[in-house]
Design an enzyme around this catalytic site. Structure first.
Site, PDB file in Angstrom:
ATOM      1  N   ASN A 210      -6.175 -10.172 -12.956  1.00 46.48           N
ATOM      2  CA  ASN A 210      -5.819 -11.385 -12.208  1.00 46.48           C
ATOM      3  C   ASN A 210      -4.328 -11.656 -12.431  1.00 46.48           C
ATOM      4  O   ASN A 210      -3.717 -11.027 -13.296  1.00 46.48           O
ATOM      5  CB  ASN A 210      -6.704 -12.551 -12.677  1.00 46.48           C
ATOM      6  CG  ASN A 210      -6.512 -12.835 -14.152  1.00 46.48           C
ATOM      7  OD1 ASN A 210      -5.445 -13.227 -14.590  1.00 46.48           O
ATOM      8  ND2 ASN A 210      -7.550 -12.591 -14.948  1.00 46.48           N
ATOM      9  N   LYS A 337     -17.426 -27.588 -17.357  1.00 47.59           N
ATOM     10  CA  LYS A 337     -17.049 -26.565 -18.356  1.00 47.59           C
ATOM     11  C   LYS A 337     -16.828 -27.198 -19.732  1.00 47.59           C
ATOM     12  O   LYS A 337     -17.223 -26.646 -20.754  1.00 47.59           O
ATOM     13  CB  LYS A 337     -15.758 -25.839 -17.919  1.00 47.59           C
ATOM     14  CG  LYS A 337     -16.003 -24.853 -16.805  1.00 47.59           C
ATOM     15  CD  LYS A 337     -14.721 -24.194 -16.328  1.00 47.59           C
ATOM     16  CE  LYS A 337     -14.972 -23.502 -14.999  1.00 47.59           C
ATOM     17  NZ  LYS A 337     -13.770 -22.989 -14.365  1.00 47.59           N
TER      18      LYS A 337
HETATM   19  N1  CTP Z   1     -13.320 -18.111 -20.878  1.00 48.06           N
HETATM   20  C1  CTP Z   1     -13.701 -17.311 -21.932  1.00 48.06           C
HETATM   21  N2  CTP Z   1     -14.442 -16.180 -21.710  1.00 48.06           N
HETATM   22  C2  CTP Z   1     -14.782 -15.818 -20.479  1.00 48.06           C
HETATM   23  C3  CTP Z   1     -14.398 -16.630 -19.388  1.00 48.06           C
HETATM   24  C4  CTP Z   1     -13.663 -17.757 -19.633  1.00 48.06           C
HETATM   25  O1  CTP Z   1     -13.388 -17.644 -23.075  1.00 48.06           O
HETATM   26  N3  CTP Z   1     -15.493 -14.703 -20.300  1.00 48.06           N
HETATM   27  C5  CTP Z   1     -12.558 -19.331 -21.157  1.00 48.06           C
HETATM   28  C6  CTP Z   1     -11.166 -19.349 -20.534  1.00 48.06           C
HETATM   29  O2  CTP Z   1     -10.191 -18.824 -21.441  1.00 48.06           O
HETATM   30  C7  CTP Z   1     -10.936 -20.829 -20.271  1.00 48.06           C
HETATM   31  C8  CTP Z   1     -12.336 -21.363 -20.006  1.00 48.06           C
HETATM   32  O3  CTP Z   1     -13.242 -20.416 -20.578  1.00 48.06           O
HETATM   33  O4  CTP Z   1     -10.433 -21.522 -21.376  1.00 48.06           O
HETATM   34  C9  CTP Z   1     -12.670 -21.553 -18.556  1.00 48.06           C
HETATM   35  O5  CTP Z   1     -12.380 -20.354 -17.844  1.00 48.06           O
HETATM   36  P1  CTP Z   1     -12.521 -20.298 -16.262  1.00 48.06           P
HETATM   37  O6  CTP Z   1     -12.150 -18.923 -15.813  1.00 48.06           O
HETATM   38  O7  CTP Z   1     -11.819 -21.461 -15.627  1.00 48.06           O
HETATM   39  O8  CTP Z   1     -14.045 -20.586 -16.028  1.00 48.06           O
HETATM   40  P2  CTP Z   1     -15.359 -19.764 -16.277  1.00 48.06           P
HETATM   41  O9  CTP Z   1     -16.043 -20.350 -17.450  1.00 48.06           O
HETATM   42  O10 CTP Z   1     -15.074 -18.310 -16.307  1.00 48.06           O
HETATM   43  O11 CTP Z   1     -16.199 -20.149 -15.001  1.00 48.06           O
HETATM   44  P3  CTP Z   1     -15.908 -19.808 -13.429  1.00 48.06           P
HETATM   45  O12 CTP Z   1     -15.150 -18.503 -13.440  1.00 48.06           O
HETATM   46  O13 CTP Z   1     -17.263 -19.726 -12.869  1.00 48.06           O
HETATM   47  O14 CTP Z   1     -15.102 -20.945 -12.871  1.00 48.06           O
END
Ligand code: CTP
Length: 403
Positions: A210, A337
């Site tokens: 990303n 979240k």
């Molecule tokens: N995060 C994490 N491990 C993952 C995915 C996310 O620790 N596998 C953490 C990110 O570093 C961030 C938070 O969770 O602090 C939210 O990440 P985000 O990408 O916004 O959300 P997701 O929980 O992945 O949910 P979605 O992608 O469905 O929005």
């Protein structure tokens, strides 16, 4: 706070070929909002004209002790008092010797002698002078008296030789000045910051990732160092250099990040998860480059571990801060979240805008606390935002220590 905005900096320039590099330092300081008052010794003026510094700092340059007595205030005393910090860059063996010996016979040594402000020396000289035992003894005297130093680097010297003695880089001097001027509200705290994207390999030459640049997480790690924390920065691949004094753990995949974070979690007080972690990875990574065929390509993906959610389950007394990257319903998605991952705070980021967020220097966020309160911050640079985020975390730390 770890900002130089509005801070009064007296910059002493002494007679050394590196004096021209101080002009660059002034430019950086002014860019960061500092008020810079340049004081030049007579020998410094042999190398660079005061007009250069006057133009860059926007303030008159002080060059002589006695001219100042014509002013209403006693000039060297007023400079000494107004300084939040005195920086001597480049600092010759001569000025170091004078200050260590208590000599105040020109404008710069007099300002230093008359000031209660912290002083930072950035020495620059020929390697033999740097290694001279008298100079080394003077350094020791000054260090014992709590004077600060940014040591010179190794490289080509003006005398034609190679060795130690080059003036430290402007970034390192700036770093040290910011550190000296920062509130130490994270002293004795161990912080773990994650940053950047993760890369999930499809085959040896392709991956899924990303556009995260890592800037937000790196800015937070740097601000934490300025504010006194012990910092581990676990980062996916970025183009950035790790901030000075962090323990840097480079990783590539979500799984590597999970393992590195697990390793550090036990000895951490505060976790800030700014990384954009992949939620899915290819179920199988091809050992050889996948060859194109005449039909489309379907990749089977599997879920990665949610690192932050796992930390939320074994949080104990730690402070957990997450980021939420959203393209719609910013507040409600972020709040879900925060609750689901058992966080103390979440920084909600609208990543659908292309002027802020991913890959840019600016970010526009809402900060949501565990009690549901929200602060909607205006768009600002990531360094400034890092400080605002840390101000909020400092409040949580304070509250938890009162319990
Ligand atoms: N995060 C994490 N491990 C993952 C995915 C996310 O620790 N596998 C953490 C990110 O570093 C961030 C938070 O969770 O602090 C939210 O990440 P985000 O990408 O916004 O959300 P997701 O929980 O992945 O949910 P979605 O992608 O469905 O929005």
């Amino acid at each position: 706070m770890s900002s130089l905005k509005g801070r009064e900096i007296v910059l002493g320039v002494t007679g050394c070929i590196a004096a021209y590099k101080s002009a660059e330092l002034v430019r950086h300081l002014v860019k960061q909002g500092a008020c810079v008052h340049v004081v030049m010794t007579d020998s410094a003026r042999e190398f660079v004209a005061p007009l250069t510094f006057q133009t860059l700092s926007g303030s008159p340059v002080t060059t002589g002790l006695f001219k100042l007595y014509e002013e209403k205030e006693i000039g060297h005393i007023s400079l000494a008092r107004r300084a939040d910090v005195i920086v001597v860059a480049p600092a010759t063996a001569n000025i170091i010797g004078k200050v260590a010996g208590g000599i105040a016979d020109d404008i710069l040594s007099t300002v230093i002698m008359a000031s209660m402000s912290p002083v930072l020396f950035a020495p620059a000289m020929n390697e033999s002078m740097w290694k001279n035992p008298i100079l080394q003894k003077n350094l020791k005297i000054l260090k014992n008296l709590s004077y600060n130093f940014v040591n010179p680097g190794w490289g080509d010297l003006a005398c034609g030789a190679q060795g130690e003695g080059r003036l430290a880089e402007a970034d390192d001097i700036l770093d040290e000045i910011t550190c000296m001027l920062s509130t130490k509200d994270f002293e004795q705290k161990r912080a773990l910051v994650t940053a950047g994207p993760t890369c999930e390999s499809i085959d040896p030459v392709r991956y899924i990732s990303n556009p995260s640049s890592g800037k937000m997480g790196f800015s937070i790690a740097r601000a934490l160092i300025y504010r006194g924390a012990d910092v581990t920065l676990v980062s996916g691949p970025t183009a950035l250099s790790p901030p000075r004094n962090v323990k840097f753990v480079p990783v590539r995949t979500a799984e590597e990040m999970a393992l590195a974070v697990e390793d550090e979690f036990g000895q951490t007080d505060i976790v800030i998860k700014a990384a954009a972690v992949a939620d899915y990875r290819p179920a199988n990574t091809a050992l050889q480059k996948i060859k194109k065929e005449n039909k489309g390509l379907v990749l089977e993906m599997e879920k990665t571990r949610d690192i932050l959610a796992a930390l939320g389950e074994k949080k104990a007394g730690r402070i957990l801060v997450g980021f939420a990257a959203e393209t719609q319903d910013l507040f409600s998605n972020a709040l879900v979240k925060l609750k689901k991952k058992n966080l103390d705070m979440i920084v909600a980021n609208d990543v659908s805008r292309n002027d802020t967020g991913f890959g840019t220097d600016i970010n526009k966020v809402e900060i949501i606390m565990a009690d549901g309160s929200v602060e909607d911050l205006p768009a600002m640079g990531k360094d400034e935002l890092a400080d605002r985020i840390l101000d909020k975390i400092a409040q949580i730390v304070k509250k938890s220590e009162l319990k």
